[in-house]
Motif scaffolding. Structure first.
Motif, PDB file in Angstrom:
ATOM      1  N   ILE A 139      -0.644  54.930  23.442  1.00  0.00           N
ATOM      2  CA  ILE A 139      -1.189  54.862  25.107  1.00  0.00           C
ATOM      3  C   ILE A 139      -0.086  55.569  25.902  1.00  0.00           C
ATOM      4  O   ILE A 139       0.898  54.792  25.990  1.00  0.00           O
ATOM      5  N   PRO A 140      -0.666  56.323  26.671  1.00  0.00           N
ATOM      6  CA  PRO A 140      -0.198  56.822  28.079  1.00  0.00           C
ATOM      7  C   PRO A 140       0.351  55.712  28.925  1.00  0.00           C
ATOM      8  O   PRO A 140      -0.281  54.867  29.352  1.00  0.00           O
ATOM      9  N   ASP A 141       1.608  55.964  29.774  1.00  0.00           N
ATOM     10  CA  ASP A 141       2.417  54.532  30.094  1.00  0.00           C
ATOM     11  C   ASP A 141       1.524  55.044  31.618  1.00  0.00           C
ATOM     12  O   ASP A 141       2.070  55.231  32.211  1.00  0.00           O
ATOM     13  N   CYS A 142      -0.086  54.297  31.902  1.00  0.00           N
ATOM     14  CA  CYS A 142      -0.730  54.759  33.004  1.00  0.00           C
ATOM     15  C   CYS A 142      -2.083  54.624  33.332  1.00  0.00           C
ATOM     16  O   CYS A 142      -2.300  53.450  33.032  1.00  0.00           O
ATOM     17  N   ASN A 143      -3.071  55.006  34.016  1.00  0.00           N
ATOM     18  CA  ASN A 143      -4.124  54.009  34.226  1.00  0.00           C
ATOM     19  C   ASN A 143      -4.748  53.691  32.333  1.00  0.00           C
ATOM     20  O   ASN A 143      -5.822  52.971  32.637  1.00  0.00           O
ATOM     21  N   TRP A 144      -4.294  54.657  32.191  1.00  0.00           N
ATOM     22  CA  TRP A 144      -5.030  54.457  30.057  1.00  0.00           C
ATOM     23  C   TRP A 144      -4.799  52.930  29.758  1.00  0.00           C
ATOM     24  O   TRP A 144      -5.714  52.321  29.486  1.00  0.00           O
ATOM     25  N   GLN A 145      -3.649  52.242  30.684  1.00  0.00           N
ATOM     26  CA  GLN A 145      -3.385  50.708  29.949  1.00  0.00           C
ATOM     27  C   GLN A 145      -4.332  49.945  30.250  1.00  0.00           C
ATOM     28  O   GLN A 145      -5.271  49.029  28.893  1.00  0.00           O
ATOM     29  N   PHE A 146      -5.984  50.598  31.074  1.00  0.00           N
ATOM     30  CA  PHE A 146      -6.761  49.674  31.432  1.00  0.00           C
ATOM     31  C   PHE A 146      -7.821  49.771  30.663  1.00  0.00           C
ATOM     32  O   PHE A 146      -8.449  49.361  30.180  1.00  0.00           O
ATOM     33  N   PHE A 147      -7.319  51.000  29.848  1.00  0.00           N
ATOM     34  CA  PHE A 147      -9.031  50.785  29.006  1.00  0.00           C
ATOM     35  C   PHE A 147      -8.713  50.486  28.041  1.00  0.00           C
ATOM     36  O   PHE A 147      -9.589  49.630  27.115  1.00  0.00           O
ATOM     37  N   MET A 148      -6.782  50.041  26.524  1.00  0.00           N
ATOM     38  CA  MET A 148      -6.886  49.200  26.607  1.00  0.00           C
ATOM     39  C   MET A 148      -7.232  47.418  26.316  1.00  0.00           C
ATOM     40  O   MET A 148      -7.607  46.606  25.970  1.00  0.00           O
ATOM     41  N   ILE A 149      -6.786  47.240  27.903  1.00  0.00           N
ATOM     42  CA  ILE A 149      -7.163  45.918  28.318  1.00  0.00           C
ATOM     43  C   ILE A 149      -8.850  45.531  28.697  1.00  0.00           C
ATOM     44  O   ILE A 149      -8.974  45.001  27.991  1.00  0.00           O
ATOM     45  N   LEU A 150      -9.626  46.619  29.004  1.00  0.00           N
ATOM     46  CA  LEU A 150     -10.545  46.532  28.800  1.00  0.00           C
ATOM     47  C   LEU A 150     -11.530  46.207  27.273  1.00  0.00           C
ATOM     48  O   LEU A 150     -12.183  45.490  27.162  1.00  0.00           O
ATOM     49  N   ARG A 185       1.111  53.212  41.863  1.00  0.00           N
ATOM     50  CA  ARG A 185       1.928  54.584  41.468  1.00  0.00           C
ATOM     51  C   ARG A 185       0.367  54.558  40.051  1.00  0.00           C
ATOM     52  O   ARG A 185       0.568  53.552  39.594  1.00  0.00           O
ATOM     53  N   ASP A 186       0.316  56.021  39.510  1.00  0.00           N
ATOM     54  CA  ASP A 186      -0.080  55.655  38.613  1.00  0.00           C
ATOM     55  C   ASP A 186       0.920  55.982  37.302  1.00  0.00           C
ATOM     56  O   ASP A 186       1.441  56.745  36.884  1.00  0.00           O
ATOM     57  N   GLY A 187       1.259  55.179  36.897  1.00  0.00           N
ATOM     58  CA  GLY A 187       2.402  54.839  35.543  1.00  0.00           C
ATOM     59  C   GLY A 187       3.978  55.741  36.111  1.00  0.00           C
ATOM     60  O   GLY A 187       3.987  55.118  37.249  1.00  0.00           O
ATOM     61  N   GLY A 188       4.440  56.542  35.612  1.00  0.00           N
ATOM     62  CA  GLY A 188       5.568  57.035  36.138  1.00  0.00           C
ATOM     63  C   GLY A 188       5.527  58.273  37.181  1.00  0.00           C
ATOM     64  O   GLY A 188       6.085  58.716  37.560  1.00  0.00           O
ATOM     65  N   SER A 189       3.879  58.575  37.312  1.00  0.00           N
ATOM     66  CA  SER A 189       3.644  59.108  38.208  1.00  0.00           C
ATOM     67  C   SER A 189       4.086  58.641  39.844  1.00  0.00           C
ATOM     68  O   SER A 189       3.857  57.807  40.261  1.00  0.00           O
ATOM     69  N   PHE A 198      -9.719  55.680  41.733  1.00  0.00           N
ATOM     70  CA  PHE A 198     -11.326  55.191  41.064  1.00  0.00           C
ATOM     71  C   PHE A 198     -10.946  54.890  39.664  1.00  0.00           C
ATOM     72  O   PHE A 198     -11.433  55.064  38.819  1.00  0.00           O
ATOM     73  N   ALA A 199      -9.685  54.636  39.548  1.00  0.00           N
ATOM     74  CA  ALA A 199      -9.305  54.428  37.959  1.00  0.00           C
ATOM     75  C   ALA A 199      -8.122  53.267  38.280  1.00  0.00           C
ATOM     76  O   ALA A 199      -8.855  51.864  38.219  1.00  0.00           O
ATOM     77  N   LEU A 200      -6.994  52.606  39.503  1.00  0.00           N
ATOM     78  CA  LEU A 200      -6.429  51.321  38.762  1.00  0.00           C
ATOM     79  C   LEU A 200      -7.296  50.480  39.457  1.00  0.00           C
ATOM     80  O   LEU A 200      -6.975  49.334  39.220  1.00  0.00           O
ATOM     81  N   HIS A 201      -7.790  50.941  41.233  1.00  0.00           N
ATOM     82  CA  HIS A 201      -8.642  49.528  41.856  1.00  0.00           C
ATOM     83  C   HIS A 201      -9.922  49.553  40.894  1.00  0.00           C
ATOM     84  O   HIS A 201     -10.305  48.232  41.152  1.00  0.00           O
ATOM     85  N   TYR A 202     -10.322  50.450  40.430  1.00  0.00           N
ATOM     86  CA  TYR A 202     -12.077  50.464  39.585  1.00  0.00           C
ATOM     87  C   TYR A 202     -11.695  49.465  38.395  1.00  0.00           C
ATOM     88  O   TYR A 202     -12.547  48.474  38.783  1.00  0.00           O
ATOM     89  N   TYR A 203     -10.716  49.677  37.673  1.00  0.00           N
ATOM     90  CA  TYR A 203     -10.429  49.140  36.671  1.00  0.00           C
ATOM     91  C   TYR A 203      -9.961  47.213  37.619  1.00  0.00           C
ATOM     92  O   TYR A 203     -10.405  46.920  36.811  1.00  0.00           O
ATOM     93  N   GLY A 204      -8.956  47.574  38.274  1.00  0.00           N
ATOM     94  CA  GLY A 204      -8.725  45.923  38.020  1.00  0.00           C
ATOM     95  C   GLY A 204     -10.199  44.717  38.555  1.00  0.00           C
ATOM     96  O   GLY A 204      -9.340  43.855  38.610  1.00  0.00           O
ATOM     97  N   LEU A 205     -11.011  45.785  39.511  1.00  0.00           N
ATOM     98  CA  LEU A 205     -11.725  45.144  40.187  1.00  0.00           C
ATOM     99  C   LEU A 205     -12.705  44.340  39.104  1.00  0.00           C
ATOM    100  O   LEU A 205     -13.872  43.433  39.561  1.00  0.00           O
ATOM    101  N   ILE A 206     -12.875  45.830  38.706  1.00  0.00           N
ATOM    102  CA  ILE A 206     -13.948  44.980  37.252  1.00  0.00           C
ATOM    103  C   ILE A 206     -13.167  43.758  36.417  1.00  0.00           C
ATOM    104  O   ILE A 206     -14.277  43.146  35.685  1.00  0.00           O
ATOM    105  N   TYR A 207     -11.609  43.405  35.700  1.00  0.00           N
ATOM    106  CA  TYR A 207     -11.668  43.619  35.213  1.00  0.00           C
ATOM    107  C   TYR A 207     -11.331  41.533  36.239  1.00  0.00           C
ATOM    108  O   TYR A 207     -11.961  40.745  35.572  1.00  0.00           O
ATOM    109  N   ALA A 208     -11.565  42.311  37.860  1.00  0.00           N
ATOM    110  CA  ALA A 208     -11.091  40.477  38.533  1.00  0.00           C
ATOM    111  C   ALA A 208     -13.047  40.203  38.127  1.00  0.00           C
ATOM    112  O   ALA A 208     -12.704  38.584  38.259  1.00  0.00           O
ATOM    113  N   LYS A 209     -13.753  41.096  38.374  1.00  0.00           N
ATOM    114  CA  LYS A 209     -15.137  40.641  37.939  1.00  0.00           C
ATOM    115  C   LYS A 209     -15.394  39.536  36.802  1.00  0.00           C
ATOM    116  O   LYS A 209     -15.935  38.595  36.416  1.00  0.00           O
TER     117      LYS A 209
END
Length: 565
Positions: A139-150, A185-189, A198-209
């Motif tokens: 999977i890409p080295d970016c916000n997609w990592q959160f999909f695998m995490i969740l 930053r969104d991965g290497g971008s 709506f990706a990095l913070h959003y999923y981070g807060l879902i994870y936090a909950k």
């Protein structure tokens, strides 16, 4: 449209999602919403459309609501059954279906009684096995990592096979993306856009909950970073609820304010609940005044109206439903203070604000919010990268334009740009990215080259009337340089355009843009942009000043851009 009570938010959700009901497949695992092309096959297109409404439905169910359960129980069971004709299939590396797993994972984490328990043992086994596939591919080295995490968090909580190593590696990568002061930053971008919210913070807060008891230190970091980010992100919204049209994935529309819903879901209160509620409510209301639905009530690809010209290559017919992430607030219980709070206006904000981590200056100019970015972006991307990141200014009231082609000014529609046309050629060259830049408290300086042999240093200075541009140019070619103001909507009441001497203007009853210049052979003109190039309105004109640039003669241009409304 005013949204205040939980019931009103829920009713709006049904208003957006109910038109989909007759369009689900017989087995409910597919949702066909259109026939435009995208970079992934039909199975993934229809699976994506099936999954994305879950971003609203899961919070709605978690908060006690009912509706759509049977569709999703049936769809999840059939979509992950290898023997069913609507099976979603196996995977390849970088598979789009990995993106869509995240919404399903949230359903498993927060509402297992809706999307897990009813499946039966065989259905559970099929779904768990299908989700585990994200651990077996790249999977890409970016916000997609959160999909695998969740996904792994969900499998772990259900007592199913998960991959601890991939879970930890994903979390480590997310940590490496953090740049400070609340920003990622969104991965290497290098570009900073809505994916930070709506990706990095959003999923981070879902994870936090979801993981506050299992991983308290990391969860606290995610929350603390979101608090810092929120103080900057306030500046992206104007008083009417519109958010800054800037960057890619604008077809997710009201997803622009999804961060604020995650903010209250995670229990953050550094910014008062009433202010956050006001942002969300006004934002949705602003969108409901736009022309974003087709005649059947289905969301379209585009921004303020259906528009494939501005779309990215990954925008499928179901993609806009990612915007349903704004309804994470529906997970709040009926007696939560959010529902009792009065929607408040934005707090007092600085007229000029340096967002250092975002590489831009923000300017609150009357009822408009304008961003002056440094032109930091990837050199190649998903489509229209220079238009979405490298213009001199972006506005909540004037939007920005994307090019229909790189030939002829009216097809290029180079608003808020310095556009070069080399003598004897029809191609239009603008700032694609900055070679170097400085973002200071009161100005943005960038060094760039529209074409080999032409170098430009541009200084943008916010002013009480709008902004000033100073360009220092060296060119190895004889050429014309068109310094363009904002696009202004035409075919409107009171529309008027003028071009005389070194000035040009376009206006109508609600707003206008005036451009004037100092430089060799400066002349005011109006560019009649091609239809469907501006993201806010389908027809627009662009006031501009054109200058003569002579080969081998360094030159300085000064352009004044005034806006009013």
């Amino acid at each position: 449209m005013k949204l205040d009570t939980k019931q009103e938010f829920s009713q709006w959700m049904f208003q957006v999602l109910n038109p989909l009901k007759p369009l689900y497949s017989r087995g409910c695992a597919r949702l066909h919403l259109g026939d435009s092309g995208v970079t992934y096959p039909k199975t993934s297109i229809e699976m994506e459309a099936f999954s994305r409404p879950l971003w609203a439905l899961v919070p709605f169910w978690f908060g006690g609501g009912t509706g759509f359960e049977e569709i999703y129980q049936k769809g999840l069971k059939n979509g992950t059954d290898p023997d069913h004709p609507e099976y979603w299939g196996g995977f390849g590396d970088y598979d789009q279906r990995f993106v869509e797993m995240a919404a399903i994972a949230c359903g498993l984490i927060f509402t297992p009684e809706k999307v897990w328990e009813p499946l039966g043992e065989t259905g559970k086994e099929n779904l768990a096995n299908w989700l585990y596939g994200i651990n077996e591919h790249i999977i890409p080295d970016c916000n997609w990592q959160f999909f695998m995490i969740l996904v792994n968090v969900a499998l772990k909580k259900l007592g199913r096979r998960y991959n601890e190593e991939r879970l930890e590696s994903g979390l480590s990568k997310i940590e490496s993306y953090y740049t400070g002061e609340g920003w990622y930053r969104d991965g290497g971008s290098s570009q900073k856009d809505y994916y930070i919210s709506f990706a990095l913070h959003y999923y981070g807060l879902i994870y936090a909950k979801a993981m506050e008891e299992d991983d308290p230190d990391r969860c606290l970091r995610f929350k603390e970073r979101a608090v810092l980010f929120a103080r900057d992100f306030l500046y992206w919204f104007d008083k009417n609820g519109a958010a800054l049209p800037y960057g890619r994935s604008l077809s997710y529309r009201f997803g622009e304010a999804a961060f604020w819903s995650a903010y209250v879901f995670a229990g953050l209160d550094d910014i008062p609940l009433g202010v956050v509620k006001g942002i969300i409510s006004r934002h949705i209301s602003w969108w409901m005044d736009q022309k974003m639905f087709d005649r059947d009530g289905v969301l379209t690809i585009g921004y303020s109206y259906p528009n494939l010209i501005m779309a990215e290559r990954y925008n499928a017919p179901g993609s806009p439903y990612w915007g349903m992430k704004i309804l994470l607030c529906l997970a709040l219980p009926d007696d939560h203070p959010f529902w009792k709070a009065e929607a408040k206006e934005l707090p007092p904000l600085s007229e000029i604000k340096l967002l250092k981590q975002a590489d831009m200056l923000m300017h609150r100019h009357g009822s408009d919010v304008i961003s002056y970015p440094a032109g930091v972006c990837e050199k190649y991307g998903h489509g229209h990268v220079p238009e979405k990141y490298s213009k001199f200014a972006y506005s909540t009231r004037f939007g920005f334009s994307v090019a229909r082609s790189q030939i002829i000014l009216h097809e290029n529609a180079p608003d808020s740009s310095l556009a070069f046309v080399i003598d004897g050629d029809d191609y239009v060259f603008v700032r694609k990215y900055s070679d170097s830049y400085e973002v200071l408290e009161d100005r943005v300086i960038s060094r760039w080259h529209p074409f080999p042999g032409i170098t430009v240093t541009t200084t943008i200075v916010p002013k009480e009337y709008g902004h000033e541009r100073i360009h220092e140019i060296e060119s190895q070619y004889d050429c014309m340089a068109y310094d363009c103001g904002f696009s202004v909507e035409k075919f409107t009441e009171g529309y008027e355009q003028r071009a005389e001497g070194t000035k040009s203007s376009v206006s109508y009853n609600k707003q206008g843009c005036h451009v004037s210049g100092k430089g060799p052979e400066a002349k005011g003109i109006v560019i009649e942009a091609d239809p469907n190039t501006n993201v806010l309105y389908p027809n627009a004109s662009i006031p501009a000043v054109v200058y003569r640039i002579k080969k081998g003669e360094p030159i300085r241009l000064e352009t004044r851009v005034e806006t009013y409304m």
